[in-house]
Scaffold this active site. Structure first.
Site, short mmCIF file in Angstrom:
data_model
loop_
_atom_site.label_atom_id
_atom_site.label_comp_id
_atom_site.label_asym_id
_atom_site.label_seq_id
_atom_site.Cartn_x
_atom_site.Cartn_y
_atom_site.Cartn_z
N ASP A 31 0.85 -1.19 0.00
CA ASP A 31 0.00 0.00 0.00
C ASP A 31 0.89 1.24 0.00
O ASP A 31 1.88 1.31 0.73
CB ASP A 31 -0.93 -0.01 1.22
CG ASP A 31 -2.09 0.96 1.07
OD1 ASP A 31 -3.23 0.51 0.91
OD2 ASP A 31 -1.84 2.18 1.09
N ASN A 86 -13.20 -3.11 2.13
CA ASN A 86 -14.17 -2.03 2.28
C ASN A 86 -15.11 -2.06 1.09
O ASN A 86 -14.68 -2.17 -0.06
CB ASN A 86 -13.45 -0.67 2.36
CG ASN A 86 -12.58 -0.57 3.60
OD1 ASN A 86 -12.96 -1.03 4.68
ND2 ASN A 86 -11.41 0.03 3.47
N HIS A 99 -10.17 -5.06 -3.60
CA HIS A 99 -8.84 -5.27 -3.01
C HIS A 99 -9.00 -5.74 -1.57
O HIS A 99 -9.87 -5.27 -0.84
CB HIS A 99 -7.98 -4.00 -3.07
CG HIS A 99 -8.66 -2.77 -2.56
ND1 HIS A 99 -9.56 -2.05 -3.31
CD2 HIS A 99 -8.57 -2.13 -1.37
CE1 HIS A 99 -10.00 -1.03 -2.61
NE2 HIS A 99 -9.41 -1.04 -1.41
N HIS A 101 -7.09 -5.71 1.91
CA HIS A 101 -5.98 -5.17 2.69
C HIS A 101 -5.44 -6.28 3.59
O HIS A 101 -6.21 -7.01 4.22
CB HIS A 101 -6.46 -4.05 3.63
CG HIS A 101 -6.95 -2.81 2.95
ND1 HIS A 101 -6.16 -1.69 2.80
CD2 HIS A 101 -8.15 -2.50 2.40
CE1 HIS A 101 -6.87 -0.74 2.19
NE2 HIS A 101 -8.08 -1.20 1.94
P1 AMP Z 1 -9.71 1.56 0.18
O1 AMP Z 1 -9.75 2.84 0.97
O2 AMP Z 1 -10.19 0.34 0.93
O3 AMP Z 1 -10.40 1.73 -1.17
O4 AMP Z 1 -8.18 1.27 -0.10
C1 AMP Z 1 -7.47 1.81 -1.15
C2 AMP Z 1 -6.02 1.72 -0.77
O5 AMP Z 1 -5.26 1.91 -1.95
C3 AMP Z 1 -5.57 2.78 0.23
O6 AMP Z 1 -5.05 2.14 1.39
C4 AMP Z 1 -4.50 3.56 -0.53
O7 AMP Z 1 -3.44 3.97 0.28
C5 AMP Z 1 -4.07 2.55 -1.58
N1 AMP Z 1 -3.50 3.12 -2.80
C6 AMP Z 1 -3.99 4.15 -3.51
N2 AMP Z 1 -3.21 4.38 -4.58
C7 AMP Z 1 -2.22 3.45 -4.54
C8 AMP Z 1 -1.11 3.16 -5.36
N3 AMP Z 1 -0.82 3.87 -6.49
N4 AMP Z 1 -0.27 2.15 -5.01
C9 AMP Z 1 -0.53 1.44 -3.89
N5 AMP Z 1 -1.57 1.65 -3.07
C10 AMP Z 1 -2.40 2.65 -3.39
#
Ligand code: AMP
Ligand code: ZN
Length: 113
Positions: A31, A86, A99, A101
């Protein structure tokens, strides 16, 4: 592939990520804004919007995401970890490509905030 989807672009190699695992079906990468000492994401390469968009044909894929994510946590030396999906903006979803986590390396409280 959804052309305006960040994680489709990561899966296609168009946007860089720190990859931990990849096969034909799934990808795991760190992340970009870690919320724990270990925080990585496991995604299907196929575009699925969210957990509610998972179909019966995807059941094997979702099982693989859980198995690979858990194995990666163990490889990072983490035995206690949290798996989070989420679904929807008010639940914290910001990227609308499914995704999982994987978070570990610190204590977590329950219930989540
Ligand atoms: P969510 O809030 O459950 O949709 O999680 C999305 C996650 O994607 C967040 O924890 C972000 O920090 C992560 N994220 C967003 N852009 C990137 C990226 N380019 N590379 C890796 N993680 C990312
Ligand atoms: Zn996508």
């Amino acid at each position: 592939m959804s052309t305006d989807c960040l994680f489709c672009k990561i899966a296609a190699g168009e946007i860089p990520a720190e990859k931990l695992f990849e096969d034909d079906d799934i990808l795991a990468f760190r992340d970009i804004s870690p919320q724990a000492p270990a925080h990585f994401l496991v995604i299907p390469k196929k575009h699925i919007q969210d957990p509610a968009g998972v179909g019966s044909d995807d059941e094997e894929l979702i099982g693989k995401m859980m198995r690979v994510g858990s194995n990666l946590a163990k490889e990072e030396g983490i035995s206690a970890f949290r798996l989070v999906y989420n679904n929807g903006a008010s639940a914290g979803q910001t990227v609308f490509h499914l995704h999982m986590h994987v978070l570990g390396g610190r204590p977590f409280s329950w219930p989540p905030g």
